[in-house]
Structure formats: structure tokens, C-alpha cells
Design a protein around this motif. Structure first.
Motif, PDB file in Angstrom:
ATOM      1  N   THR A   1      -7.006   5.420   9.651  1.00  0.00           N
ATOM      2  CA  THR A   1      -7.293   5.201   8.231  1.00  0.00           C
ATOM      3  C   THR A   1      -8.666   4.563   8.040  1.00  0.00           C
ATOM      4  O   THR A   1      -9.330   4.823   7.032  1.00  0.00           O
ATOM      5  CB  THR A   1      -6.220   4.345   7.538  1.00  0.00           C
ATOM      6  OG1 THR A   1      -6.126   3.077   8.175  1.00  0.00           O
ATOM      7  CG2 THR A   1      -4.869   5.045   7.551  1.00  0.00           C
TER       8      THR A   1
ATOM      9  N   SER B   1       0.822  -1.203   0.000  1.00  0.00           N
ATOM     10  CA  SER B   1       0.000   0.000   0.000  1.00  0.00           C
ATOM     11  C   SER B   1       0.859   1.257   0.000  1.00  0.00           C
ATOM     12  O   SER B   1       0.581   2.212  -0.732  1.00  0.00           O
ATOM     13  CB  SER B   1      -0.927  -0.020   1.214  1.00  0.00           C
ATOM     14  OG  SER B   1      -1.740   1.122   1.232  1.00  0.00           O
TER      15      SER B   1
ATOM     16  N   LYS C   1     -11.837  12.884   0.028  1.00  0.00           N
ATOM     17  CA  LYS C   1     -12.419  12.326   1.254  1.00  0.00           C
ATOM     18  C   LYS C   1     -12.579  13.388   2.345  1.00  0.00           C
ATOM     19  O   LYS C   1     -13.142  13.113   3.396  1.00  0.00           O
ATOM     20  CB  LYS C   1     -11.556  11.189   1.795  1.00  0.00           C
ATOM     21  CG  LYS C   1     -11.489   9.955   0.925  1.00  0.00           C
ATOM     22  CD  LYS C   1     -12.818   9.271   0.763  1.00  0.00           C
ATOM     23  CE  LYS C   1     -13.114   8.343   1.892  1.00  0.00           C
ATOM     24  NZ  LYS C   1     -14.407   7.673   1.764  1.00  0.00           N
TER      25      LYS C   1
ATOM     26  N   ASN D   1      -9.918  -3.190   9.062  1.00  0.00           N
ATOM     27  CA  ASN D   1      -8.910  -2.338   9.684  1.00  0.00           C
ATOM     28  C   ASN D   1      -8.911  -2.489  11.206  1.00  0.00           C
ATOM     29  O   ASN D   1      -7.852  -2.503  11.840  1.00  0.00           O
ATOM     30  CB  ASN D   1      -9.132  -0.878   9.307  1.00  0.00           C
ATOM     31  CG  ASN D   1      -8.507  -0.519   7.989  1.00  0.00           C
ATOM     32  OD1 ASN D   1      -8.509  -1.312   7.052  1.00  0.00           O
ATOM     33  ND2 ASN D   1      -7.986   0.682   7.889  1.00  0.00           N
TER      34      ASN D   1
ATOM     35  N   PHE E   1      -3.049   9.792  -4.826  1.00  0.00           N
ATOM     36  CA  PHE E   1      -3.294   9.578  -3.400  1.00  0.00           C
ATOM     37  C   PHE E   1      -3.684  10.893  -2.729  1.00  0.00           C
ATOM     38  O   PHE E   1      -4.651  10.945  -1.965  1.00  0.00           O
ATOM     39  CB  PHE E   1      -2.062   8.955  -2.744  1.00  0.00           C
ATOM     40  CG  PHE E   1      -2.137   8.851  -1.248  1.00  0.00           C
ATOM     41  CD1 PHE E   1      -3.187   8.177  -0.629  1.00  0.00           C
ATOM     42  CD2 PHE E   1      -1.161   9.419  -0.458  1.00  0.00           C
ATOM     43  CE1 PHE E   1      -3.258   8.078   0.753  1.00  0.00           C
ATOM     44  CE2 PHE E   1      -1.222   9.324   0.927  1.00  0.00           C
ATOM     45  CZ  PHE E   1      -2.273   8.658   1.536  1.00  0.00           C
TER      46      PHE E   1
ATOM     47  N   VAL F   1     -10.094  14.808   4.029  1.00  0.00           N
ATOM     48  CA  VAL F   1      -9.098  14.622   5.088  1.00  0.00           C
ATOM     49  C   VAL F   1      -8.409  15.962   5.354  1.00  0.00           C
ATOM     50  O   VAL F   1      -7.947  16.623   4.419  1.00  0.00           O
ATOM     51  CB  VAL F   1      -8.062  13.546   4.676  1.00  0.00           C
ATOM     52  CG1 VAL F   1      -6.941  13.431   5.688  1.00  0.00           C
ATOM     53  CG2 VAL F   1      -8.761  12.201   4.474  1.00  0.00           C
TER      54      VAL F   1
ATOM     55  N   LYS G   1       1.015   4.094  -2.927  1.00  0.00           N
ATOM     56  CA  LYS G   1       0.774   5.509  -2.621  1.00  0.00           C
ATOM     57  C   LYS G   1       1.930   6.369  -3.126  1.00  0.00           C
ATOM     58  O   LYS G   1       1.727   7.451  -3.668  1.00  0.00           O
ATOM     59  CB  LYS G   1       0.592   5.711  -1.115  1.00  0.00           C
ATOM     60  CG  LYS G   1      -0.754   5.268  -0.580  1.00  0.00           C
ATOM     61  CD  LYS G   1      -0.798   5.395   0.938  1.00  0.00           C
ATOM     62  CE  LYS G   1      -2.149   5.077   1.526  1.00  0.00           C
ATOM     63  NZ  LYS G   1      -2.552   3.682   1.405  1.00  0.00           N
TER      64      LYS G   1
ATOM     65  N   TYR H   1      -7.155  11.759  -3.718  1.00  0.00           N
ATOM     66  CA  TYR H   1      -8.111  10.917  -2.991  1.00  0.00           C
ATOM     67  C   TYR H   1      -8.349  11.468  -1.583  1.00  0.00           C
ATOM     68  O   TYR H   1      -9.496  11.559  -1.126  1.00  0.00           O
ATOM     69  CB  TYR H   1      -7.588   9.481  -2.928  1.00  0.00           C
ATOM     70  CG  TYR H   1      -8.354   8.585  -2.002  1.00  0.00           C
ATOM     71  CD1 TYR H   1      -9.591   8.055  -2.378  1.00  0.00           C
ATOM     72  CD2 TYR H   1      -7.854   8.261  -0.747  1.00  0.00           C
ATOM     73  CE1 TYR H   1     -10.312   7.225  -1.520  1.00  0.00           C
ATOM     74  CE2 TYR H   1      -8.559   7.435   0.114  1.00  0.00           C
ATOM     75  CZ  TYR H   1      -9.784   6.924  -0.282  1.00  0.00           C
ATOM     76  OH  TYR H   1     -10.494   6.112   0.575  1.00  0.00           O
ATOM     77  N   LEU H   2      -7.275  11.852  -0.900  1.00  0.00           N
ATOM     78  CA  LEU H   2      -7.413  12.401   0.451  1.00  0.00           C
ATOM     79  C   LEU H   2      -8.220  13.697   0.434  1.00  0.00           C
ATOM     80  O   LEU H   2      -9.068  13.912   1.306  1.00  0.00           O
ATOM     81  CB  LEU H   2      -6.041  12.630   1.080  1.00  0.00           C
ATOM     82  CG  LEU H   2      -5.218  11.378   1.388  1.00  0.00           C
ATOM     83  CD1 LEU H   2      -3.855  11.763   1.958  1.00  0.00           C
ATOM     84  CD2 LEU H   2      -5.945  10.446   2.329  1.00  0.00           C
TER      85      LEU H   2
ATOM     86  N   GLY I   1     -10.800   6.677   5.716  1.00  0.00           N
ATOM     87  CA  GLY I   1     -10.826   6.012   4.421  1.00  0.00           C
ATOM     88  C   GLY I   1     -12.012   5.106   4.180  1.00  0.00           C
ATOM     89  O   GLY I   1     -12.346   4.808   3.035  1.00  0.00           O
ATOM     90  N   HIS I   2     -12.635   4.635   5.238  1.00  0.00           N
ATOM     91  CA  HIS I   2     -13.745   3.684   5.103  1.00  0.00           C
ATOM     92  C   HIS I   2     -14.948   4.167   5.898  1.00  0.00           C
ATOM     93  O   HIS I   2     -15.551   3.426   6.671  1.00  0.00           O
ATOM     94  CB  HIS I   2     -13.311   2.290   5.553  1.00  0.00           C
ATOM     95  CG  HIS I   2     -12.080   1.807   4.844  1.00  0.00           C
ATOM     96  ND1 HIS I   2     -12.034   1.618   3.480  1.00  0.00           N
ATOM     97  CD2 HIS I   2     -10.846   1.494   5.302  1.00  0.00           C
ATOM     98  CE1 HIS I   2     -10.829   1.196   3.140  1.00  0.00           C
ATOM     99  NE2 HIS I   2     -10.084   1.118   4.224  1.00  0.00           N
TER     100      HIS I   2
END
Length: 143
Positions: A85, A24, A42, A111, A35, A44, A28, A38-39, A89-90
Motif C-alpha cells: 500500500t 481504514s 492511482k 507505512n 475507494f 493500481v 473503504k 481512487y485505485l 498509495g504513497h
């Protein structure tokens, strides 16, 4: 002190956990711009700080797992990282599509389970097959 079989099992567990993080982290790093995007998508916070930290934790943490370096402290760090994460992330609670939400729930709890494995490493230590094990004093019969 651990028995030889215990140390072998702990080593296998460390390697099994490391594979996910090394792969992973490498992905990344190779797709760093994606990456970061993506953050951002989301939501973040502090992506410019968080992204390089995430890559470092995954790559360096994965290497430290294989080598068995400072496993007790690393176990705590990786457990916290894995839960963080999971949350960012989820975040299944923010997903409206039923199929995607089901997938996110599975990954979230995966996780949590991985964090449990890291907590076990915090308790057990690295075992003898490790840098930590090589550094540990041995009880000898000399004297």
C-alpha cells in the motif's frame, strides 16, 4: 514464553496497530465505490480483485490483531500489505507538487515503520493476552 508485562505491552501494540486498519477498512467498505475509483486513478492493476482483498485484509486483519489470532503469520501478511500500500498509495516519486510530495514521503515512510511493527509481532508472537496465548501449552509443575 513472555512475562506478564511483555504480554500487556504486546497487547497494547496490537490494539494500536489494529485501530488504523479497522478504521481504514470500515471507511473503504462504507465508501467502496470511491475507494475503487481512487485505485483506478492511482493506476493500481486488478482493482476488481485488489479492492475486496484490501478491505478484507484491513477489517479481518484488524480484528485478528485485537483478538491475537495467528499473530506470527498475520504479522508477515500485514507487513507485506503495508509495504504494497505504501508503494501504490504513497508513490511520492510520481508527484510533482512539492507540498503533496512531502506529504506522500511522510506517509510512505510511516507505512514502512508500521511494517516494522508487524515484523516485530512476527518475532514476538501475540503474547499471553490473546487467542494464540490461550492455545499455547503451559508449563506446569504437576507430575
Amino acid at each position: 514464553m513472555t512475562r506478564p508485562l511483555d504480554s500487556l505491552v504486546i497487547f497494547i501494540a496490537r490494539v494500536a496497530l489494529s485501530v488504523l486498519f479497522l478504521w481504514s477498512g470500515a471507511m473503504k467498505l462504507l465508501g467502496y465505490a470511491g475507494f475503487v475509483g481512487y485505485l483506478h486513478a492511482k493506476g493500481v492493476p486488478f482493482v476488481q480483485v485488489g479492492a475486496p482483498i484490501a478491505v478484507a485484509v484491513e477489517v479481518l486483519g484488524g480484528l485478528a490483531l485485537v483478538l491475537g489470532v495467528r499473530i506470527r503469520a498475520l504479522g508477515l501478511v500485514m507487513a507485506v500489505y503495508t509495504i504494497v500500500t505504501a508503494i501504490f498509495g504513497h508513490d511520492f516519486w510520481n508527484v510533482t507538487d512539492a507540498a503533496l510530495q512531502r506529504d506522500m514521503v511522510i506517509h510512505f515512510w510511516k507505512n514502512v515503520a508500521i511494517a516494522g511493527g508487524f515484523l516485530l509481532l512476527f518475532v514476538t508472537g501475540a503474547g499471553r493476552i490473546s487467542v494464540d496465548g490461550a492455545r499455547a501449552p503451559r508449563l506446569g509443575l504437576s507430575g
